[in-house]
Design a protein around this motif. Structure first.
Motif, short mmCIF file in Angstrom:
data_model
loop_
_atom_site.label_atom_id
_atom_site.label_comp_id
_atom_site.label_asym_id
_atom_site.label_seq_id
_atom_site.Cartn_x
_atom_site.Cartn_y
_atom_site.Cartn_z
N ARG A 33 0.80 -1.23 0.00
CA ARG A 33 0.00 0.00 0.00
C ARG A 33 0.83 1.28 0.00
NH1 ARG A 33 -2.10 1.92 5.64
NH2 ARG A 33 -0.61 0.87 6.96
N HIS A 34 2.05 1.26 0.50
CA HIS A 34 2.91 2.45 0.50
C HIS A 34 3.99 2.39 -0.58
CE1 HIS A 34 1.13 4.09 4.09
NE2 HIS A 34 1.40 2.99 4.78
N ASN A 138 3.78 6.47 5.53
CA ASN A 138 4.38 5.22 6.01
C ASN A 138 5.17 5.47 7.30
OD1 ASN A 138 5.71 2.80 6.44
ND2 ASN A 138 6.05 2.44 4.25
N GLU A 139 4.46 5.40 8.40
CA GLU A 139 5.08 5.67 9.71
C GLU A 139 6.05 4.57 10.14
OE1 GLU A 139 5.00 8.42 11.81
OE2 GLU A 139 4.28 9.24 9.92
N VAL A 144 11.86 3.15 11.22
CA VAL A 144 13.08 2.40 10.88
C VAL A 144 14.16 3.38 10.44
CG1 VAL A 144 14.10 0.72 9.27
CG2 VAL A 144 11.86 0.26 10.31
N MET A 145 13.82 4.33 9.59
CA MET A 145 14.80 5.31 9.11
C MET A 145 15.42 6.07 10.28
SD MET A 145 12.79 6.79 5.79
CE MET A 145 12.29 5.68 4.48
N ARG A 164 3.13 11.43 -2.82
CA ARG A 164 3.93 12.32 -1.96
C ARG A 164 4.90 11.44 -1.18
NH1 ARG A 164 5.02 17.19 -2.83
NH2 ARG A 164 5.35 17.63 -0.64
N VAL A 165 6.17 11.81 -1.22
CA VAL A 165 7.19 11.04 -0.52
C VAL A 165 8.07 11.96 0.32
CG1 VAL A 165 7.29 9.15 -2.21
CG2 VAL A 165 8.77 11.14 -2.52
N ALA A 166 8.64 11.36 1.35
CA ALA A 166 9.61 12.04 2.19
C ALA A 166 10.97 11.42 1.89
CB ALA A 166 9.26 11.87 3.67
N VAL A 167 11.95 12.28 1.70
CA VAL A 167 13.32 11.83 1.44
C VAL A 167 14.11 12.01 2.72
CG1 VAL A 167 15.41 12.21 0.05
CG2 VAL A 167 13.14 12.50 -1.00
N HIS A 168 14.76 10.94 3.15
CA HIS A 168 15.62 10.96 4.32
C HIS A 168 17.04 10.68 3.84
CE1 HIS A 168 12.32 10.58 7.41
NE2 HIS A 168 11.68 10.36 6.28
N ALA A 169 18.05 11.11 4.60
CA ALA A 169 19.42 10.91 4.14
C ALA A 169 20.37 10.70 5.32
CB ALA A 169 19.89 12.13 3.34
N LEU A 170 21.47 10.03 5.01
CA LEU A 170 22.54 9.80 5.97
C LEU A 170 23.86 9.93 5.23
CD1 LEU A 170 23.42 8.92 8.86
CD2 LEU A 170 23.25 6.55 8.06
#
Length: 186
Positions: A33-34, A138-139, A144-145, A164-170
């Motif tokens: 679904r996500h 997607n909580e 996890v991120m 709609r998406v959220a971008v995370h980075a490391l």
């Protein structure tokens, strides 16, 4: 890279016999679904994806890691390093993502496997930055991120289907600092 072992998991390159388990995972509406447009994948789509995943390992030094339980050898899903071509605005980039059988959710497997794949990406592939992209709703993936040290960067829209998406980075420096801190605390 032949395989990576963690406390509870074995991560290895994908093989043709992973197909039946992948078909089952990709056919689960709750799992999908996500993902992308939220639709499940057909057997043919899953087979094409698996073939692509096996090819990517030959073309790059990274790709999809099949994840198995160490004690039973049961296939539970995958964690991958991939180029996120579906989101051209962030390229060049390497993304970490995961997909697990719903029956395996809530046991910390995604975090454990993704931590090992991050280490592989930074140490063995010498990547300087790894991103992770999630549906804004997607909580579970957001949690996890955060556990992995990936920090929210920005929100955007996937051009192909308007998700709609959220971008995370490391970045490598932050990954190294987290590992050093963990080593000192143990």
């Amino acid at each position: 890279m032949e395989k990576i072992e963690t406390a509870r998991l074995v991560l290895r390159r994908p093989i043709a016999s992973d197909l039946e388990s992948l078909v089952s995972i990709n056919a689960d509406p709750e799992v999908m679904r996500h993902i992308g447009n939220g639709r499940t994948r057909t057997r043919e789509q899953t087979e094409a994806g698996l073939e692509r995943a096996m090819t990517e390992w030959r073309e790059r030094e990274f790709g999809m890691f099949s994840v198995e339980l160490a004690d039973t050898g049961k296939y539970i899903g995958w964690v991958a390093l991939a180029v996120p071509t579906f989101l051209p605005e962030i390229l060049p980039a390497v993304e970490i993502g995961w997909r697990l059988d719903r029956r395996q959710w809530g046991h910390g497997y995604a975090t454990e496997a993704a931590e090992a794949v991050l280490r592989y990406g930074f140490e063995d592939c010498a990547l300087e930055r790894i991103v992770s992209i999630r549906d804004v709703a997607n909580e579970a993936s957001r949690r996890v991120m955060e556990k992995l040290g990936l920090r929210f960067d920005f929100e955007t829209t996937v051009p192909a289907h308007g998700q709609r998406v959220a971008v995370h980075a490391l970045i490598r420096e932050k990954f190294d600092a987290r590992r050093t801190a963990k080593t000192r605390s143990h």
